[in-house]
Design a protein around this motif. Structure first.
Motif, PDB file in Angstrom:
ATOM      1  N   ILE A  61       0.839  -1.205   0.000  1.00 19.38           N
ATOM      2  CA  ILE A  61       0.000   0.000   0.000  1.00 19.38           C
ATOM      3  C   ILE A  61       0.871   1.249   0.000  1.00 19.38           C
ATOM      4  CG2 ILE A  61      -1.671   1.340   1.337  1.00 19.38           C
ATOM      5  CD1 ILE A  61      -2.859  -1.061  -0.098  1.00 19.38           C
ATOM      6  N   TYR A  62       1.954   1.234   0.798  1.00 17.00           N
ATOM      7  CA  TYR A  62       2.894   2.359   0.792  1.00 17.00           C
ATOM      8  C   TYR A  62       3.412   2.613  -0.624  1.00 17.00           C
ATOM      9  CZ  TYR A  62       3.495   2.781   5.891  1.00 17.00           C
ATOM     10  OH  TYR A  62       3.316   3.011   7.227  1.00 17.00           O
ATOM     11  N   GLY A  63       3.777   1.538  -1.315  1.00 15.71           N
ATOM     12  CA  GLY A  63       4.299   1.678  -2.667  1.00 15.71           C
ATOM     13  C   GLY A  63       3.273   2.258  -3.624  1.00 15.71           C
ATOM     14  N   VAL A  64       2.028   1.791  -3.528  1.00 15.82           N
ATOM     15  CA  VAL A  64       0.955   2.291  -4.391  1.00 15.82           C
ATOM     16  C   VAL A  64       0.720   3.781  -4.132  1.00 15.82           C
ATOM     17  CG1 VAL A  64      -1.516   2.143  -4.884  1.00 15.82           C
ATOM     18  CG2 VAL A  64      -0.167   0.051  -4.593  1.00 15.82           C
ATOM     19  N   VAL A  65       0.692   4.164  -2.846  1.00 22.40           N
ATOM     20  CA  VAL A  65       0.485   5.571  -2.494  1.00 22.40           C
ATOM     21  C   VAL A  65       1.652   6.429  -2.994  1.00 22.40           C
ATOM     22  CG1 VAL A  65       0.335   7.202  -0.557  1.00 22.40           C
ATOM     23  CG2 VAL A  65      -1.001   5.086  -0.523  1.00 22.40           C
ATOM     24  N   ALA A  66       2.871   5.900  -2.882  1.00 22.61           N
ATOM     25  CA  ALA A  66       4.042   6.639  -3.351  1.00 22.61           C
ATOM     26  C   ALA A  66       3.951   6.909  -4.853  1.00 22.61           C
ATOM     27  CB  ALA A  66       5.322   5.858  -3.031  1.00 22.61           C
ATOM     28  N   ILE A  67       3.527   5.898  -5.609  1.00 23.18           N
ATOM     29  CA  ILE A  67       3.377   6.062  -7.058  1.00 23.18           C
ATOM     30  C   ILE A  67       2.288   7.089  -7.369  1.00 23.18           C
ATOM     31  CG2 ILE A  67       2.664   4.900  -9.185  1.00 23.18           C
ATOM     32  CD1 ILE A  67       3.945   2.338  -8.044  1.00 23.18           C
ATOM     33  N   ALA A  68       1.189   7.021  -6.616  1.00 27.93           N
ATOM     34  CA  ALA A  68       0.079   7.954  -6.840  1.00 27.93           C
ATOM     35  C   ALA A  68       0.492   9.390  -6.511  1.00 27.93           C
ATOM     36  CB  ALA A  68      -1.125   7.543  -5.994  1.00 27.93           C
ATOM     37  N   ILE A  69       1.274   9.567  -5.448  1.00 35.29           N
ATOM     38  CA  ILE A  69       1.756  10.913  -5.092  1.00 35.29           C
ATOM     39  C   ILE A  69       2.686  11.441  -6.167  1.00 35.29           C
ATOM     40  CG2 ILE A  69       3.209  12.198  -3.464  1.00 35.29           C
ATOM     41  CD1 ILE A  69       2.082  10.449  -1.247  1.00 35.29           C
ATOM     42  N   ARG A  70       3.535  10.570  -6.665  1.00 34.85           N
ATOM     43  CA  ARG A  70       4.459  10.967  -7.727  1.00 34.85           C
ATOM     44  C   ARG A  70       3.697  11.423  -8.965  1.00 34.85           C
ATOM     45  NH1 ARG A  70       9.218  13.119  -9.213  1.00 34.85           N
ATOM     46  NH2 ARG A  70      10.060  12.179 -11.111  1.00 34.85           N
ATOM     47  N   ALA A  71       2.573  10.737  -9.249  1.00 35.24           N
ATOM     48  CA  ALA A  71       1.824  11.024 -10.469  1.00 35.24           C
ATOM     49  C   ALA A  71       0.827  12.176 -10.308  1.00 35.24           C
ATOM     50  CB  ALA A  71       1.079   9.767 -10.922  1.00 35.24           C
ATOM     51  N   ALA A  72       0.184  12.263  -9.124  1.00 32.49           N
ATOM     52  CA  ALA A  72      -0.944  13.198  -8.987  1.00 32.49           C
ATOM     53  C   ALA A  72      -0.788  14.207  -7.856  1.00 32.49           C
ATOM     54  CB  ALA A  72      -2.236  12.396  -8.789  1.00 32.49           C
ATOM     55  N   GLY A  73       0.341  14.215  -7.185  1.00 32.60           N
ATOM     56  CA  GLY A  73       0.490  15.150  -6.073  1.00 32.60           C
ATOM     57  C   GLY A  73      -0.047  14.583  -4.776  1.00 32.60           C
ATOM     58  N   LEU A  74      -0.151  15.425  -3.764  1.00 31.40           N
ATOM     59  CA  LEU A  74      -0.448  14.970  -2.400  1.00 31.40           C
ATOM     60  C   LEU A  74      -1.847  15.306  -1.913  1.00 31.40           C
ATOM     61  CD1 LEU A  74       0.730  13.651   0.153  1.00 31.40           C
ATOM     62  CD2 LEU A  74       1.628  15.895   0.795  1.00 31.40           C
ATOM     63  N   ASN A  75      -2.494  16.295  -2.506  1.00 31.93           N
ATOM     64  CA  ASN A  75      -3.767  16.781  -1.966  1.00 31.93           C
ATOM     65  C   ASN A  75      -4.844  15.707  -1.878  1.00 31.93           C
ATOM     66  OD1 ASN A  75      -2.583  19.238  -1.684  1.00 31.93           O
ATOM     67  ND2 ASN A  75      -3.833  20.302  -3.207  1.00 31.93           N
ATOM     68  N   TRP A  76      -4.874  14.785  -2.848  1.00 37.75           N
ATOM     69  CA  TRP A  76      -5.902  13.748  -2.839  1.00 37.75           C
ATOM     70  C   TRP A  76      -5.799  12.873  -1.591  1.00 37.75           C
ATOM     71  CZ3 TRP A  76      -4.667   8.597  -2.544  1.00 37.75           C
ATOM     72  CH2 TRP A  76      -3.325   8.268  -2.781  1.00 37.75           C
ATOM     73  N   LEU A  77      -4.574  12.612  -1.138  1.00 39.44           N
ATOM     74  CA  LEU A  77      -4.383  11.780   0.048  1.00 39.44           C
ATOM     75  C   LEU A  77      -4.841  12.501   1.305  1.00 39.44           C
ATOM     76  CD1 LEU A  77      -3.289   9.199   1.354  1.00 39.44           C
ATOM     77  CD2 LEU A  77      -1.031  10.266   1.418  1.00 39.44           C
ATOM     78  N   LEU A  78      -4.547  13.802   1.376  1.00 41.18           N
ATOM     79  CA  LEU A  78      -4.949  14.565   2.553  1.00 41.18           C
ATOM     80  C   LEU A  78      -6.463  14.776   2.592  1.00 41.18           C
ATOM     81  CD1 LEU A  78      -2.071  17.194   2.714  1.00 41.18           C
ATOM     82  CD2 LEU A  78      -2.297  15.013   3.909  1.00 41.18           C
ATOM     83  N   ARG A  79      -7.107  14.769   1.426  1.00 47.84           N
ATOM     84  CA  ARG A  79      -8.572  14.819   1.410  1.00 47.84           C
ATOM     85  C   ARG A  79      -9.156  13.499   1.906  1.00 47.84           C
ATOM     86  NH1 ARG A  79      -7.643  17.747  -3.578  1.00 47.84           N
ATOM     87  NH2 ARG A  79      -8.301  19.917  -3.332  1.00 47.84           N
ATOM     88  N   LEU A  80      -8.474  12.406   1.603  1.00 44.03           N
ATOM     89  CA  LEU A  80      -8.933  11.084   2.030  1.00 44.03           C
ATOM     90  C   LEU A  80      -8.698  10.875   3.524  1.00 44.03           C
ATOM     91  CD1 LEU A  80     -10.089   8.502   0.595  1.00 44.03           C
ATOM     92  CD2 LEU A  80      -7.742   7.626   0.617  1.00 44.03           C
ATOM     93  N   LEU A  81      -7.587  11.431   4.033  1.00 42.95           N
ATOM     94  CA  LEU A  81      -7.210  11.225   5.430  1.00 42.95           C
ATOM     95  C   LEU A  81      -6.939  12.560   6.120  1.00 42.95           C
ATOM     96  CD1 LEU A  81      -4.762   8.234   4.919  1.00 42.95           C
ATOM     97  CD2 LEU A  81      -6.982   8.123   6.047  1.00 42.95           C
TER      98      LEU A  81
END
Length: 437
Positions: A100-120
């Motif tokens: 999961i860490y790896g998937v999130v890292a790839i997503a942050i690299r591709a789309a930035g960080l805001n989506w994760l902070l909206r989720l959590l």
């Protein structure tokens, strides 16, 4: 404040070992406590934390001075996973949490960080962290009060636990300098000493142990077949907790950026940092250790000493790896009475719960708003109360995993969430270009 050593500076040989030992002592107590509580080998935890930290330093290109140790967030999930599939099952869950860490890292690299902070956002993560601490309260009290042989109340054991707790509290409040960074270790040593004088310590395992001894590794395909112990229930117990620890990781990186005067979220990038954390957790799963996470105790050492050298952190990782192979050390850890660990756990688990409350306060979460009150209340009762959903006869979503999932859903569907302001406030300091004095 002037830094004593920069991130890429190599210390003199005469001081290198001392500085690295300081970091080793800072993380030692907490790192061995986790495997002690969940029934894993503390020596494996030391070895996997050392290897994981070295991998982290490599992945972050030697630009982030962070040490990784056993994660407290996974204590209850590991205990549940062990009951479902033994220690091997817990390793399967640990591996997929690392994925999961790896998937999130790839997503942050591709789309930035805001989506994760909206989720959590803090309104979800804060109560879930509180659930982590409060959910373990019963375990701490049981260890402190009961004789492990009879599982009945023992005044002697409870006295030792209270002595341990009292010394740990005193060390946290009254000691200064480096000693203030290792109150857990001081408490364990003091409690262990008191337990010895009342006859609760048996040194036979230490005398019988070899000086050099290979830790009790649990190696996939050598000791077990992962396909035979895999279950969806284990994944639902452990994997959602990775979302909480990722949020904690972001917080640690913000604090570390402020302490070191660098923006580590930008350079080398949060995606690299999260990937390093995930790889460290997967390394632990290949060896039989608990999941790893960046340690606030070691960030505290950096803040006080102003020694930011990654070579010092790497030295601590090498020492931890060496300690894992010293049989006498592993045997000594195994002789620590449960009452001692119970006494320390009373404080530690309470601090975890309080840190969740602090997250709500620091981010100015208004519980007078119905939306925030509902989300936090539901997460707390579901997580602490032990609610679960029986998906199939063998598949169950329970405890922290269920609380995390429901908290995320409530935050997404309930109207009134101002995620833009919360994201901007979380990055207000970390986005500045700090310059070390």
């Amino acid at each position: 404040m002037k830094q004593a050593l920069g991130i890429r500076e190599v210390p003199k040989a005469t001081t290198w070992v001392t500085l690295s030992l300081q970091h080793l002592f800072a993380m030692f107590g907490a790192t061995i406590l986790v495997p002690f509580l969940v029934g894993l080998d503390p020596a494996v935890a030391l070895a996997s934390s050392g290897l994981g930290t070295l991998a982290y330093l490599l992945i972050t290109r030697g630009k982030i001075p962070a040490y990784l140790g056993s994660s407290f967030a996974f204590i209850a999930p590991i205990i549940s996973a062990v009951s479902l599939g033994g220690p091997e099952g817990a390793m399967i869950g640990t591996f997929f949490a690392g994925i999961i860490y790896g998937v999130v890292a790839i997503a942050i690299r591709a789309a930035g960080l805001n989506w994760l902070l909206r989720l959590l956002p803090p309104i979800v993560v804060g109560p879930v962290i509180m659930v982590i601490g409060l959910g373990l309260a019963g375990t701490a009290i049981s260890m402190a009060m009961n004789n492990p042989e009879t599982e009945a109340y023992s005044g002697l054991h409870f006295t030792v636990a209270l002595v341990t707790l009292g010394v740990t509290i005193a060390a946290s409040i009254f000691l200064r300098g480096f000693l203030s960074l290792i109150p857990i270790l001081i408490g364990i040593v003091s409690g262990y000493t008191s337990a010895y004088f009342v006859g609760l310590v048996d040194f036979t395992p230490v005398r019988d142990a070899s000086f050099f001894e290979v830790p009790d590794f649990i190696i996939p395909f050598a000791d077990y077949n992962p396909a035979q112990v895999f279950s969806w229930e284990i994944l639902f117990v452990m994997v959602p907790i990775a979302l909480v620890t990722i949020a904690e990781h972001i917080g640690d990186q913000m604090v570390l950026s402020k302490v070191a005067g660098r923006n580590f979220l930008k350079t080398p990038g949060l995606h690299r940092s999260i990937l390093g954390d995930g790889v460290a957790t997967m390394i632990a799963s290949f060896l039989g250790g608990p999941p790893n996470t960046t340690y606030g105790e070691n960030i505290g050492v950096l803040a006080i000493t102003r020694v930011f050298s990654v070579f010092v952190i790497g030295g601590a990782a090498v020492l931890a790896l060496i300690f894992g192979f010293i049989g006498k050390v592993s045997a000594l850890i195994s002789t620590i009475p449960t009452a001692v660990m119970g006494g320390v756990s009373i404080l530690l688990f309470g601090i975890i719960a309080s840190s969740g409350l602090r997250m709500l306060i620091d981010n100015k979460i208004d519980l007078g708003e119905k939306r925030n009150l509902i989300i936090s209340s539901v997460i707390l009762v579901i997580g602490v109360g032990g609610a679960f959903i029986q998906v199939t006869e063998e598949l169950q979503i329970a405890g922290m995993a269920l609380a995390t999932i429901i908290g995320i859903i409530l935050n997404l569907v309930l109207p009134g969430g101002n995620t833009k302001e919360s994201i901007e406030s979380m990055f207000e300091e970390s986005n500045e270009d700090h310059t070390a004095a």
